[in-house]
Each structure stands twice: as structure tokens, then as C-alpha cells.
Scaffold this motif. Sequence first.
Motif, mmCIF file in Angstrom:
data_model
loop_
_atom_site.group_PDB
_atom_site.id
_atom_site.type_symbol
_atom_site.label_atom_id
_atom_site.label_comp_id
_atom_site.label_asym_id
_atom_site.label_seq_id
_atom_site.Cartn_x
_atom_site.Cartn_y
_atom_site.Cartn_z
ATOM 1 N N ALA A 194 0.832 -1.203 0.000
ATOM 2 C CA ALA A 194 0.000 0.000 0.000
ATOM 3 C C ALA A 194 0.871 1.260 0.000
ATOM 4 C CB ALA A 194 -0.914 -0.001 1.222
ATOM 5 N N LYS A 195 0.436 2.269 -0.720
ATOM 6 C CA LYS A 195 1.129 3.549 -0.742
ATOM 7 C C LYS A 195 0.525 4.446 0.339
ATOM 8 C CE LYS A 195 2.236 7.513 -3.682
ATOM 9 N NZ LYS A 195 2.044 8.149 -5.022
ATOM 10 N N ILE A 196 1.352 4.877 1.293
ATOM 11 C CA ILE A 196 0.877 5.635 2.447
ATOM 12 C C ILE A 196 1.525 7.011 2.454
ATOM 13 C CG2 ILE A 196 0.686 5.658 4.967
ATOM 14 C CD1 ILE A 196 1.147 2.596 4.863
ATOM 15 N N GLU A 197 0.708 8.061 2.596
ATOM 16 C CA GLU A 197 1.276 9.403 2.633
ATOM 17 C C GLU A 197 0.409 10.337 3.466
ATOM 18 O OE1 GLU A 197 -0.601 10.973 -1.619
ATOM 19 O OE2 GLU A 197 1.527 10.480 -1.468
ATOM 20 N N LYS A 198 1.033 11.357 4.010
ATOM 21 C CA LYS A 198 0.328 12.387 4.772
ATOM 22 C C LYS A 198 -0.425 13.273 3.798
ATOM 23 C CE LYS A 198 1.234 16.115 8.108
ATOM 24 N NZ LYS A 198 2.310 16.822 8.863
ATOM 25 N N ASN A 199 -1.685 13.615 4.151
ATOM 26 C CA ASN A 199 -2.430 14.510 3.274
ATOM 27 C C ASN A 199 -2.372 15.948 3.794
ATOM 28 O OD1 ASN A 199 -4.530 14.843 5.254
ATOM 29 N ND2 ASN A 199 -5.498 12.966 4.525
ATOM 30 N N GLY A 200 -2.980 16.852 3.077
ATOM 31 C CA GLY A 200 -2.886 18.266 3.405
ATOM 32 C C GLY A 200 -3.587 18.671 4.673
ATOM 33 N N ASN A 201 -4.403 17.797 5.243
ATOM 34 C CA ASN A 201 -5.124 18.094 6.476
ATOM 35 C C ASN A 201 -4.472 17.470 7.702
ATOM 36 O OD1 ASN A 201 -7.327 19.507 5.146
ATOM 37 N ND2 ASN A 201 -7.918 17.505 4.361
ATOM 38 N N GLY A 202 -3.300 16.886 7.516
ATOM 39 C CA GLY A 202 -2.622 16.248 8.633
ATOM 40 C C GLY A 202 -3.021 14.808 8.844
ATOM 41 N N GLY A 203 -3.955 14.312 8.026
ATOM 42 C CA GLY A 203 -4.362 12.923 8.100
ATOM 43 C C GLY A 203 -3.480 12.051 7.223
ATOM 44 N N VAL A 204 -3.947 10.829 6.970
ATOM 45 C CA VAL A 204 -3.181 9.877 6.169
ATOM 46 C C VAL A 204 -4.058 9.323 5.060
ATOM 47 C CG1 VAL A 204 -1.993 7.652 6.186
ATOM 48 C CG2 VAL A 204 -1.686 9.229 8.096
#
Length: 215
Positions: free
Chosen positions: A85-95
Motif C-alpha cells: 500500500a502507498k501511504i502518505e500524509k495529506n494536506g489536512n494532517g491525516g493519512v
Amino acid sequence: MKTTQMSKYMLTGILAAGMFFLTSCGGSETKTTDSGTAEPASAGKSDAKAAPAPEVKIDVAGWVATDLSTASKMIPMMLNLPKDAKIEKNGNGGVDVLLNSAYTITISSQAVSNIKEAMKGDKDLTINNTTSYKNGKAIVDEPNGFVYSMQMKDEANGTKYEPEAHFFFYIEKDGAIYSVQDARPMSNGFLSGKTYTEDNAKKLYESVKASAKLK
């Protein structure tokens, strides 16, 4: 922990973008991952000439406990995910977690007083949103989450959309509340609504419910 108002409307935005691309984009190749298998299909209206929906089957076998705080410290959660799975932080501080070519899971902190409040807000944006959608219904409705289906309203130009199923799950610790939801990847908005089956939504929901743990 708090998130911006944008995170509350993320699902509606993603679905709306996905449905827009459904009418304007062609198909692209998909690939097999640990989380499911997708085959190529082209976009189009829901009629007899439309290409078959890509077959995407969620199989959680082999998924492993994954620490999401390594992507964002605002999300101190362990969750079973595919190894690739590709995991990254989003612009709202979530994942954001790209499970495969058809599914993204978004994990967010919620600026609400309790899970009931968070759930009501998300139902108002989805199954109770009669402005944008029709045929909204809860398939599974529990104190900590729900699986639902809904359908974009027909357009004036005759474009019709297919129903699709998704889920929300909520978890709380020491007054901090987090949500886990699934949606279309922004890069694959052309996928048919038939890709998002009740069976897939239920499997994802049960996997999240069984494995989500706050640290």
C-alpha cells in the motif's frame, strides 16, 4: 486533535470529482496488488453499450499491522494494510492510503465532541444528502461506523450514474476521535460505480473495525 473543515467534505469532493471524470475520461490500465485485482475498463454512461465494470475483489489475507504515525504524527493508529500500500500524509494532517487502483482509505482526526456527532455529519454529506445523491441507504449501521450505498442524481443531459457502496468507521481514545473512510482515488475517477460493491465495502469495513487500534 483537530482537522480543518476541508476533511469533513473530502469524501463528497472525491466522489464528485470521480463522477465528473466518469463522464469525460477514458479507461486506463490497472494492476494487481495484495489488496485486490482490477482489470481495465472504459468510461461511459450506464447503458447496454457500456464496457463491463472492472472486477475488483478485496482480499485482506496477508495484510499486516501498519503504524500510520510514521506518515503523520497526528494519526497514532495501527491498521492492517496491504504490504504494498502507498501511504502518505495529506494536506489536512491525516493519512491517505492507496490500497490499489480503485480504493483509497483516508484516516483523519475529527473536531467533534463524540462519535455520534461525527457520524451524523458524514451521513448528512452522503446518504442523507438528497441535493446531490439519490437512493442513499445504510447497509450496516453500528455505533462506531456504517456501510452505505448511494447514487449520483441523473444529469439534465441524460447521463446516469450507478450506485456504489463505501464505509466510515470511527475510533476514540482519551477524547480524541478519528475516522477511517474509503473513496475513489483521484487518479482513477473514471471507474464504474459497479466497481464499488457492497461486498467490497463490507470486507474493508470489517477489516478496519477488527484491526484499527490507537497507540
